[in-house]
Design a protein around this motif. Structure first.
Motif, mmCIF file in Angstrom:
data_model
loop_
_atom_site.group_PDB
_atom_site.id
_atom_site.type_symbol
_atom_site.label_atom_id
_atom_site.label_comp_id
_atom_site.label_asym_id
_atom_site.label_seq_id
_atom_site.Cartn_x
_atom_site.Cartn_y
_atom_site.Cartn_z
ATOM 1 N N GLN A 1 0.810 -1.213 0.000
ATOM 2 C CA GLN A 1 0.000 0.000 0.000
ATOM 3 C C GLN A 1 0.843 1.262 0.000
ATOM 4 O OE1 GLN A 1 -2.873 -0.254 3.199
ATOM 5 N NE2 GLN A 1 -4.037 -1.850 2.156
ATOM 6 N N SER A 2 2.148 1.104 0.151
ATOM 7 C CA SER A 2 3.056 2.242 0.065
ATOM 8 C C SER A 2 4.409 1.719 -0.406
ATOM 9 C CB SER A 2 3.195 2.944 1.418
ATOM 10 O OG SER A 2 3.775 2.074 2.378
ATOM 11 N N ILE A 3 5.174 2.604 -1.024
ATOM 12 C CA ILE A 3 6.511 2.226 -1.483
ATOM 13 C C ILE A 3 7.514 3.274 -1.019
ATOM 14 C CG2 ILE A 3 5.839 0.797 -3.435
ATOM 15 C CD1 ILE A 3 6.135 3.216 -5.268
ATOM 16 N N PRO A 4 8.782 2.860 -0.833
ATOM 17 C CA PRO A 4 9.344 1.551 -1.142
ATOM 18 C C PRO A 4 8.829 0.464 -0.198
ATOM 19 C CG PRO A 4 10.951 2.872 0.047
ATOM 20 C CD PRO A 4 9.799 3.778 -0.265
ATOM 21 N N ALA A 5 8.741 -0.744 -0.745
ATOM 22 C CA ALA A 5 8.390 -1.924 0.035
ATOM 23 C C ALA A 5 9.232 -3.073 -0.490
ATOM 24 C CB ALA A 5 6.908 -2.254 -0.098
ATOM 25 N N SER A 6 9.762 -3.884 0.406
ATOM 26 C CA SER A 6 10.640 -4.959 -0.053
ATOM 27 C C SER A 6 10.473 -6.208 0.797
ATOM 28 C CB SER A 6 12.106 -4.508 -0.032
ATOM 29 O OG SER A 6 12.526 -4.204 1.287
ATOM 30 N N PHE A 7 10.804 -7.344 0.173
ATOM 31 C CA PHE A 7 10.672 -8.652 0.803
ATOM 32 C C PHE A 7 11.920 -9.457 0.451
ATOM 33 C CE2 PHE A 7 6.637 -6.847 -0.266
ATOM 34 C CZ PHE A 7 5.824 -7.085 0.831
ATOM 35 N N LEU A 8 12.652 -9.897 1.463
ATOM 36 C CA LEU A 8 13.849 -10.694 1.222
ATOM 37 C C LEU A 8 13.481 -12.171 1.278
ATOM 38 C CD1 LEU A 8 16.925 -10.752 0.770
ATOM 39 C CD2 LEU A 8 17.198 -10.822 3.261
ATOM 40 N N LEU A 9 13.816 -12.903 0.210
ATOM 41 C CA LEU A 9 13.482 -14.320 0.100
ATOM 42 C C LEU A 9 14.737 -15.174 0.218
ATOM 43 C CD1 LEU A 9 11.119 -14.222 -3.031
ATOM 44 C CD2 LEU A 9 10.671 -13.439 -0.695
ATOM 45 N N ASP A 10 14.577 -16.350 0.835
ATOM 46 C CA ASP A 10 15.691 -17.294 0.869
ATOM 47 C C ASP A 10 15.709 -18.091 -0.438
ATOM 48 O OD1 ASP A 10 13.849 -19.406 1.009
ATOM 49 O OD2 ASP A 10 14.305 -19.913 3.088
ATOM 50 N N PRO A 11 16.687 -18.966 -0.644
ATOM 51 C CA PRO A 11 16.773 -19.691 -1.921
ATOM 52 C C PRO A 11 15.569 -20.579 -2.234
ATOM 53 C CG PRO A 11 18.899 -19.715 -0.826
ATOM 54 C CD PRO A 11 17.916 -19.150 0.159
ATOM 55 N N ASN A 12 14.739 -20.873 -1.229
ATOM 56 C CA ASN A 12 13.529 -21.667 -1.458
ATOM 57 C C ASN A 12 12.296 -20.804 -1.699
ATOM 58 O OD1 ASN A 12 14.802 -24.250 -1.060
ATOM 59 N ND2 ASN A 12 14.864 -23.772 1.132
ATOM 60 N N GLY A 13 12.483 -19.497 -1.718
ATOM 61 C CA GLY A 13 11.367 -18.597 -1.974
ATOM 62 C C GLY A 13 10.584 -18.203 -0.742
ATOM 63 N N LYS A 14 11.097 -18.526 0.448
ATOM 64 C CA LYS A 14 10.406 -18.144 1.684
ATOM 65 C C LYS A 14 10.841 -16.750 2.125
ATOM 66 C CE LYS A 14 9.384 -22.728 3.529
ATOM 67 N NZ LYS A 14 7.951 -22.566 3.233
ATOM 68 N N ILE A 15 9.897 -16.004 2.679
ATOM 69 C CA ILE A 15 10.168 -14.636 3.119
ATOM 70 C C ILE A 15 10.907 -14.669 4.453
ATOM 71 C CG2 ILE A 15 9.120 -12.450 3.819
ATOM 72 C CD1 ILE A 15 6.770 -13.158 1.926
ATOM 73 N N ILE A 16 12.083 -14.047 4.482
ATOM 74 C CA ILE A 16 12.889 -14.028 5.708
ATOM 75 C C ILE A 16 13.121 -12.608 6.219
ATOM 76 C CG2 ILE A 16 14.039 -16.208 5.196
ATOM 77 C CD1 ILE A 16 16.487 -14.575 4.290
ATOM 78 N N GLY A 17 12.631 -11.617 5.494
ATOM 79 C CA GLY A 17 12.785 -10.233 5.933
ATOM 80 C C GLY A 17 11.866 -9.328 5.142
ATOM 81 N N LYS A 18 11.443 -8.228 5.776
ATOM 82 C CA LYS A 18 10.549 -7.284 5.109
ATOM 83 C C LYS A 18 11.020 -5.861 5.377
ATOM 84 C CE LYS A 18 6.083 -8.163 5.418
ATOM 85 N NZ LYS A 18 4.737 -8.515 5.950
ATOM 86 N N ASN A 19 11.002 -5.058 4.320
ATOM 87 C CA ASN A 19 11.318 -3.631 4.433
ATOM 88 C C ASN A 19 12.649 -3.384 5.138
ATOM 89 O OD1 ASN A 19 8.889 -2.853 3.136
ATOM 90 N ND2 ASN A 19 7.773 -3.153 5.052
ATOM 91 N N LEU A 20 13.663 -4.136 4.715
ATOM 92 C CA LEU A 20 15.011 -3.963 5.252
ATOM 93 C C LEU A 20 15.690 -2.848 4.461
ATOM 94 C CD1 LEU A 20 15.952 -7.736 5.513
ATOM 95 C CD2 LEU A 20 15.302 -6.220 7.394
ATOM 96 N N ARG A 21 15.818 -1.694 5.069
ATOM 97 C CA ARG A 21 16.360 -0.539 4.360
ATOM 98 C C ARG A 21 17.691 -0.119 4.945
ATOM 99 N NH1 ARG A 21 10.677 1.413 4.965
ATOM 100 N NH2 ARG A 21 9.599 0.612 3.126
ATOM 101 N N GLY A 22 18.481 0.568 4.109
ATOM 102 C CA GLY A 22 19.764 1.072 4.570
ATOM 103 C C GLY A 22 20.652 -0.054 5.073
ATOM 104 N N PRO A 23 21.319 0.157 6.204
ATOM 105 C CA PRO A 23 22.236 -0.863 6.729
ATOM 106 C C PRO A 23 21.531 -2.148 7.161
ATOM 107 C CG PRO A 23 21.977 0.952 8.288
ATOM 108 C CD PRO A 23 21.337 1.391 7.011
ATOM 109 N N ALA A 24 20.225 -2.089 7.424
ATOM 110 C CA ALA A 24 19.500 -3.290 7.868
ATOM 111 C C ALA A 24 19.559 -4.387 6.808
ATOM 112 C CB ALA A 24 18.053 -2.944 8.192
ATOM 113 N N LEU A 25 19.498 -4.010 5.532
ATOM 114 C CA LEU A 25 19.573 -4.999 4.458
ATOM 115 C C LEU A 25 20.951 -5.646 4.427
ATOM 116 C CD1 LEU A 25 18.526 -6.466 1.962
ATOM 117 C CD2 LEU A 25 19.146 -4.451 0.599
ATOM 118 N N GLN A 26 21.987 -4.839 4.508
ATOM 119 C CA GLN A 26 23.341 -5.397 4.475
ATOM 120 C C GLN A 26 23.611 -6.279 5.688
ATOM 121 O OE1 GLN A 26 26.664 -3.431 3.036
ATOM 122 N NE2 GLN A 26 25.575 -1.917 1.824
ATOM 123 N N GLU A 27 23.086 -5.893 6.842
ATOM 124 C CA GLU A 27 23.283 -6.703 8.045
ATOM 125 C C GLU A 27 22.625 -8.073 7.892
ATOM 126 O OE1 GLU A 27 21.740 -4.311 11.183
ATOM 127 O OE2 GLU A 27 23.329 -2.801 11.020
#
Length: 220
Positions: A187-213
């Motif tokens: 419903q708003s952007i940016p919005a992101s979903f981090l998936l593992d190699p099996n396609g399962k969601i392991i993180g949401k809206n990881l921005r800035g250093p949170a994504l790299q961590e």
């Protein structure tokens, strides 16, 4: 600037924790439904808001806030942490279709953005940095960018201008009527979903250093 941002996030987190404690203590009250809707972001804290909604269904079954909570949470249940991400199969800039499932085997960031979205463009350098740093590590990392543009020319120019070098760019050019956005409850952007190699969601809206961590954690 980073110090100011850090202080801001610390203050926001402290206020959110305080609000959650008050809501939890009064979970059966009518006000708790309103407060859960107003003061806690279900995108970031789905389990907490869902737990309040569960209590509200019994304690306040006719409340408009209970209904609103369910309406807000229903699409988010599809993208809760641990669930398999819905597939997306849309056109790339050259017109050929690309499926999210085709990227299984790698860690994938499903990134909803648009050329007209200032915060998205501001976050793009962080995504580019993460891509360049982790694309060849471990099982690999890539980005699946879903644009909510409605103008192909602006979309492709923004890809080039921001240096989004990964090949996985798709859009149905329907802006907020995007089928992918609807499937993910965006419903708003940016919005992101981090998936593992099996396609399962392991993180949401990881921005800035949170994504790299997070990537450093899973791509050891």
């Amino acid at each position: 600037m980073e110090a100011i941002k850090g202080k801001y996030l610390t203050t926001v987190n402290r206020l959110t924790a305080r609000n959650k404690a008050i809501i939890r203590r009064n979970a059966k009250s009518l006000a708790a439904g309103f407060a859960a809707l107003s003061f806690v972001n279900p995108d970031d804290d789905f389990q907490f808001v869902d737990s309040i909604a569960t209590v509200q269904r019994t304690a306040q079954p006719t409340s408009p806030f209970t209904k609103a909570l369910d309406e807000r949470l229903t699409p988010l249940r599809v993208t809760a942490i641990g669930t398999t991400a819905p597939d997306i199969n849309q056109a790339k800039p050259d017109g050929t279709k690309l499926s999210l499932k085709s990227l299984r085997g790698k860690y994938v960031l499903v990134d909803f953005w648009a050329s007209w979205c200032g915060p998205c463009r501001g976050e793009n350098p962080n995504v580019v940095k993460a891509y360049n740093q982790y694309k060849d590590k471990g099982k690999g990392f890539t980005v699946f960018s879903v644009s909510l543009d409605d103008d192909k020319d602006r979309w492709t120019k923004a890809i080039a201008a921001d240096g989004l070098a990964w090949p996985n760019h798709v859009s149905d050019l329907q802006k907020w009527n995007s089928a992918a956005a609807a499937a993910y409850g965006v419903q708003s952007i940016p919005a992101s979903f981090l998936l593992d190699p099996n396609g399962k969601i392991i993180g949401k809206n990881l921005r800035g250093p949170a994504l790299q961590e997070k990537l450093a954690e899973v791509l050891k």
